[in-house]
Design a protein around this motif. Structure first.
Motif, PDB file in Angstrom:
ATOM      1  N   GLU A  89       0.832  -1.211   0.000  1.00 48.60           N
ATOM      2  CA  GLU A  89       0.000   0.000   0.000  1.00 48.60           C
ATOM      3  C   GLU A  89       0.859   1.251   0.000  1.00 48.60           C
ATOM      4  O   GLU A  89       0.574   2.219  -0.714  1.00 48.60           O
ATOM      5  CB  GLU A  89      -0.928  -0.008   1.208  1.00 48.60           C
ATOM      6  CG  GLU A  89      -2.054  -1.026   1.125  1.00 48.60           C
ATOM      7  CD  GLU A  89      -3.006  -0.934   2.305  1.00 48.60           C
ATOM      8  OE1 GLU A  89      -2.812  -0.026   3.138  1.00 48.60           O
ATOM      9  OE2 GLU A  89      -3.932  -1.757   2.397  1.00 48.60           O
ATOM     10  N   LYS A  92       2.616   1.573  -3.416  1.00 52.02           N
ATOM     11  CA  LYS A  92       1.675   2.016  -4.449  1.00 52.02           C
ATOM     12  C   LYS A  92       1.377   3.500  -4.317  1.00 52.02           C
ATOM     13  O   LYS A  92       1.366   4.236  -5.313  1.00 52.02           O
ATOM     14  CB  LYS A  92       0.379   1.215  -4.359  1.00 52.02           C
ATOM     15  CG  LYS A  92      -0.675   1.636  -5.378  1.00 52.02           C
ATOM     16  CD  LYS A  92      -1.910   0.772  -5.265  1.00 52.02           C
ATOM     17  CE  LYS A  92      -2.984   1.218  -6.253  1.00 52.02           C
ATOM     18  NZ  LYS A  92      -4.193   0.372  -6.170  1.00 52.02           N
ATOM     19  N   PHE A 115      -1.789  -0.141 -12.777  1.00 53.63           N
ATOM     20  CA  PHE A 115      -2.505  -0.312 -11.514  1.00 53.63           C
ATOM     21  C   PHE A 115      -3.997  -0.422 -11.765  1.00 53.63           C
ATOM     22  O   PHE A 115      -4.669  -1.283 -11.201  1.00 53.63           O
ATOM     23  CB  PHE A 115      -2.245   0.885 -10.592  1.00 53.63           C
ATOM     24  CG  PHE A 115      -0.963   0.800  -9.834  1.00 53.63           C
ATOM     25  CD1 PHE A 115      -0.627  -0.349  -9.130  1.00 53.63           C
ATOM     26  CD2 PHE A 115      -0.093   1.857  -9.824  1.00 53.63           C
ATOM     27  CE1 PHE A 115       0.552  -0.431  -8.417  1.00 53.63           C
ATOM     28  CE2 PHE A 115       1.093   1.792  -9.113  1.00 53.63           C
ATOM     29  CZ  PHE A 115       1.414   0.652  -8.415  1.00 53.63           C
ATOM     30  N   GLN A 116      -4.541   0.443 -12.612  1.00 50.67           N
ATOM     31  CA  GLN A 116      -5.981   0.434 -12.843  1.00 50.67           C
ATOM     32  C   GLN A 116      -6.405  -0.854 -13.523  1.00 50.67           C
ATOM     33  O   GLN A 116      -7.444  -1.426 -13.189  1.00 50.67           O
ATOM     34  CB  GLN A 116      -6.403   1.640 -13.681  1.00 50.67           C
ATOM     35  CG  GLN A 116      -7.921   1.754 -13.852  1.00 50.67           C
ATOM     36  CD  GLN A 116      -8.351   3.088 -14.414  1.00 50.67           C
ATOM     37  OE1 GLN A 116      -7.596   4.051 -14.419  1.00 50.67           O
ATOM     38  NE2 GLN A 116      -9.579   3.154 -14.903  1.00 50.67           N
ATOM     39  N   TYR A 118      -5.174  -3.793 -13.250  1.00 49.61           N
ATOM     40  CA  TYR A 118      -5.127  -4.929 -12.341  1.00 49.61           C
ATOM     41  C   TYR A 118      -5.901  -4.725 -11.048  1.00 49.61           C
ATOM     42  O   TYR A 118      -5.920  -5.614 -10.193  1.00 49.61           O
ATOM     43  CB  TYR A 118      -3.674  -5.268 -12.001  1.00 49.61           C
ATOM     44  CG  TYR A 118      -2.976  -6.057 -13.075  1.00 49.61           C
ATOM     45  CD1 TYR A 118      -3.314  -7.366 -13.324  1.00 49.61           C
ATOM     46  CD2 TYR A 118      -1.982  -5.465 -13.839  1.00 49.61           C
ATOM     47  CE1 TYR A 118      -2.684  -8.102 -14.312  1.00 49.61           C
ATOM     48  CE2 TYR A 118      -1.330  -6.183 -14.837  1.00 49.61           C
ATOM     49  CZ  TYR A 118      -1.691  -7.497 -15.063  1.00 49.61           C
ATOM     50  OH  TYR A 118      -1.063  -8.208 -16.048  1.00 49.61           O
ATOM     51  N   GLU A 119      -6.541  -3.581 -10.876  1.00 45.36           N
ATOM     52  CA  GLU A 119      -7.213  -3.341  -9.602  1.00 45.36           C
ATOM     53  C   GLU A 119      -8.542  -4.079  -9.494  1.00 45.36           C
ATOM     54  O   GLU A 119      -9.094  -4.205  -8.401  1.00 45.36           O
ATOM     55  CB  GLU A 119      -7.432  -1.843  -9.386  1.00 45.36           C
ATOM     56  CG  GLU A 119      -8.517  -1.226 -10.251  1.00 45.36           C
ATOM     57  CD  GLU A 119      -8.686   0.256  -9.994  1.00 45.36           C
ATOM     58  OE1 GLU A 119      -9.595   0.840 -10.603  1.00 45.36           O
ATOM     59  OE2 GLU A 119      -7.921   0.816  -9.197  1.00 45.36           O
ATOM     60  N   SER A 120      -9.077  -4.597 -10.593  1.00 51.03           N
ATOM     61  CA  SER A 120     -10.349  -5.312 -10.548  1.00 51.03           C
ATOM     62  C   SER A 120     -10.427  -6.346 -11.663  1.00 51.03           C
ATOM     63  O   SER A 120      -9.848  -6.163 -12.739  1.00 51.03           O
ATOM     64  CB  SER A 120     -11.506  -4.319 -10.679  1.00 51.03           C
ATOM     65  OG  SER A 120     -12.743  -4.998 -10.855  1.00 51.03           O
ATOM     66  N   ALA A 192       0.892  -4.263  -8.552  1.00 53.27           N
ATOM     67  CA  ALA A 192      -0.437  -4.315  -9.146  1.00 53.27           C
ATOM     68  C   ALA A 192      -0.921  -5.747  -9.307  1.00 53.27           C
ATOM     69  O   ALA A 192      -2.077  -6.069  -9.032  1.00 53.27           O
ATOM     70  CB  ALA A 192      -0.419  -3.610 -10.508  1.00 53.27           C
ATOM     71  N   ALA A 195      -2.312  -7.506  -6.220  1.00 48.21           N
ATOM     72  CA  ALA A 195      -3.698  -7.146  -5.912  1.00 48.21           C
ATOM     73  C   ALA A 195      -4.667  -7.991  -6.738  1.00 48.21           C
ATOM     74  O   ALA A 195      -5.698  -8.459  -6.235  1.00 48.21           O
ATOM     75  CB  ALA A 195      -3.928  -5.663  -6.172  1.00 48.21           C
ATOM     76  N   MET A 196      -4.335  -8.215  -8.013  1.00 50.92           N
ATOM     77  CA  MET A 196      -5.190  -9.040  -8.868  1.00 50.92           C
ATOM     78  C   MET A 196      -5.204 -10.492  -8.395  1.00 50.92           C
ATOM     79  O   MET A 196      -6.257 -11.144  -8.385  1.00 50.92           O
ATOM     80  CB  MET A 196      -4.722  -8.962 -10.316  1.00 50.92           C
ATOM     81  CG  MET A 196      -5.485  -9.872 -11.273  1.00 50.92           C
ATOM     82  SD  MET A 196      -7.260  -9.526 -11.336  1.00 50.92           S
ATOM     83  CE  MET A 196      -7.270  -7.951 -12.187  1.00 50.92           C
ATOM     84  N   GLU A 199      -7.672 -10.805  -5.579  1.00 51.10           N
ATOM     85  CA  GLU A 199      -9.072 -10.732  -5.995  1.00 51.10           C
ATOM     86  C   GLU A 199      -9.492 -12.010  -6.704  1.00 51.10           C
ATOM     87  O   GLU A 199     -10.577 -12.547  -6.454  1.00 51.10           O
ATOM     88  CB  GLU A 199      -9.293  -9.521  -6.907  1.00 51.10           C
ATOM     89  CG  GLU A 199     -10.735  -9.413  -7.377  1.00 51.10           C
ATOM     90  CD  GLU A 199     -11.082  -8.039  -7.914  1.00 51.10           C
ATOM     91  OE1 GLU A 199     -12.161  -7.896  -8.504  1.00 51.10           O
ATOM     92  OE2 GLU A 199     -10.281  -7.118  -7.739  1.00 51.10           O
TER      93      GLU A 199
END
Length: 277
Positions: A89, A92, A115-116, A118-120, A192, A195-196, A199
Motif C-alpha cells: 500500500e 503504491k 494499476f488500474q 489490475y485493480e479489478s 499491481a 492485488a489481482m 481478488e
C-alpha cells in the motif's frame, strides 16, 4: 544526466549524480556527505550501494545537496519512500504520487494505467468478453458476467481499455484486442499483479459453491519439497500456463471467458534441521 523524473530508484539517481559531478571536476563522497549534513564521510556511498537506507528526516537535506527543489525535490522524496517501503500500500501510494508529479511536468509514465488494469477483475474479463460480443450494449456485457458489475461500470471500463490501448474500437459497440497485453514498469507491475491475485483467489473460493462440478475444475495436492524441487515446479507451472494459452489460441469461436489460477505456496516454515529418533 537524465532528469530525476526518469528514475524509479533513488540509489541509481544518487549514484548517477555523483558520477556526473565527478566527471565534471573534483568531487568526493566526503564532500557529498558534508554538503548533506552527514558526519560519516562515506554514508551516501553505502546508500548508493544498497547497504544503508536514506531516512525520512534526511531526504530534504540530500535533495538540497543535489540541487533539487520544487517538484523535483517532491519527486525525489516520493522515490525514497517508494524504494524504502515494506508494504504494498505504501509503495503504491508513493509510486502513484511519482506518476502524478511526472505527468504534471510532461513526462509520460504509464504505471497508473497498469494499476488500474489490475485493480479489478472487470478489466481483464471485459477485455476478453467485449470482442466476443460485437454490437453488445454495456448492459448486455454486464449481464454476461458472473460477478456483479453495472452497465455504467462496463461503459467506464471499456472507455479506459480503449484509451489505454488494451482494446481497439472498430465500430459502434465493436471491439478487438490489441497486441498489447499489459503496460507499466517492472517496479509497478509486481505490486499491481499481487492485488489481482488476491481478488482472483477470492473469486475462486466463491466458485467452489457457486458452480456445479461439471462447470468448474478444482484439484490440488499437498507435497514435501526442497529448494530445487520448488524451482522446478514453478517452472513447470509457467510452462503449463503457456501451453494452456496456446490451446485457447487454436480456436477462433470462443464463447466464454474463464480464469485459471496456478497456486503453489508454502503451508509450513522451512525445517532447518531434520531430527532423527
Amino acid at each position: 544526466m537524465k532528469s530525476v523524473l526518469e528514475y524509479k530508484d533513488y540509489h541509481l539517481f544518487m549514484q548517477d549524480y555523483y558520477d556526473e559531478r565527478k566527471r565534471l571536476g573534483a568531487f568526493s563522497w566526503r564532500e557529498f556527505c558534508k554538503s548533506a549534513g552527514f558526519t560519516s564521510p562515506n554514508f551516501l556511498k553505502l546508500v548508493c550501494m544498497g547497504q544503508s537506507k536514506l531516512s525520512k528526516v534526511k531526504i530534504d537535506d540530500v535533495a538540497k545537496a543535489m540541487g533539487l527543489s520544487g517538484y523535483e525535490a517532491d519527486y525525489f522524496r516520493e522515490m525514497v519512500l517508494f524504494c524504502n517501503a515494506d508494504k504494498d500500500e505504501a509503495k503504491k501510494a508513493a509510486l502513484l504520487e511519482m506518476q502524478r508529479i511526472a505527468l504534471e511536468h510532461k513526462v509520460r509514465v504509464v504505471d497508473g494505467e497498469a494499476f488500474q488494469y489490475y485493480e479489478s477483475w472487470k478489466y481483464p474479463v471485459l477485455r476478453e468478453l467485449a470482442p466476443m460480443m460485437p454490437g453488445a450494449s454495456p448492459r448486455d456485457l454486464a449481464d454476461a458476467c458472473k460477478e456483479h458489475v453495472s452497465a455504467e461500470e462496463v461503459r467506464d471500463v471499456l472507455n479506459f481499455l480503449v484509451k489505454a490501448g488494451f482494446l481497439k474500437k472498430d465500430g459502434e459497440k465493436v471491439y478487438s484486442q490489441t497486441e498489447q497485453t499489459v503496460i507499466g514498469s517492472k517496479e509497478a507491475l509486481p505490486i499491481a499483479i499481487r492485488a489481482m491475485h488476491k481478488e482472483m483467489a477470492n473469486m475462486a473460493a466463491r466458485a467452489v459453491d457457486r458452480y456445479a462440478p461439471n462447470e468448474r475444475y478444482f484439484t490440488g495436492v499437498t507435497l514435501s519439497v526442497n529448494q530445487e524441487a520448488s524451482e522446478r515446479i514453478a517452472k513447470e507451472l509457467d510452462a503449463c500456463c503457456r501451453r494452456v494459452l496456446a490451446i485457447a489460441n487454436e480456436y477462433s469461436d470462443q464463447d466464454q471467458v474463464c480464469r485459471i489460477n496456478f497456486q503453489f505456496f508454502p503451508v509450513t516454515d522451512k525445517i532447518k534441521e531434520v531430527r532423527h529418533a
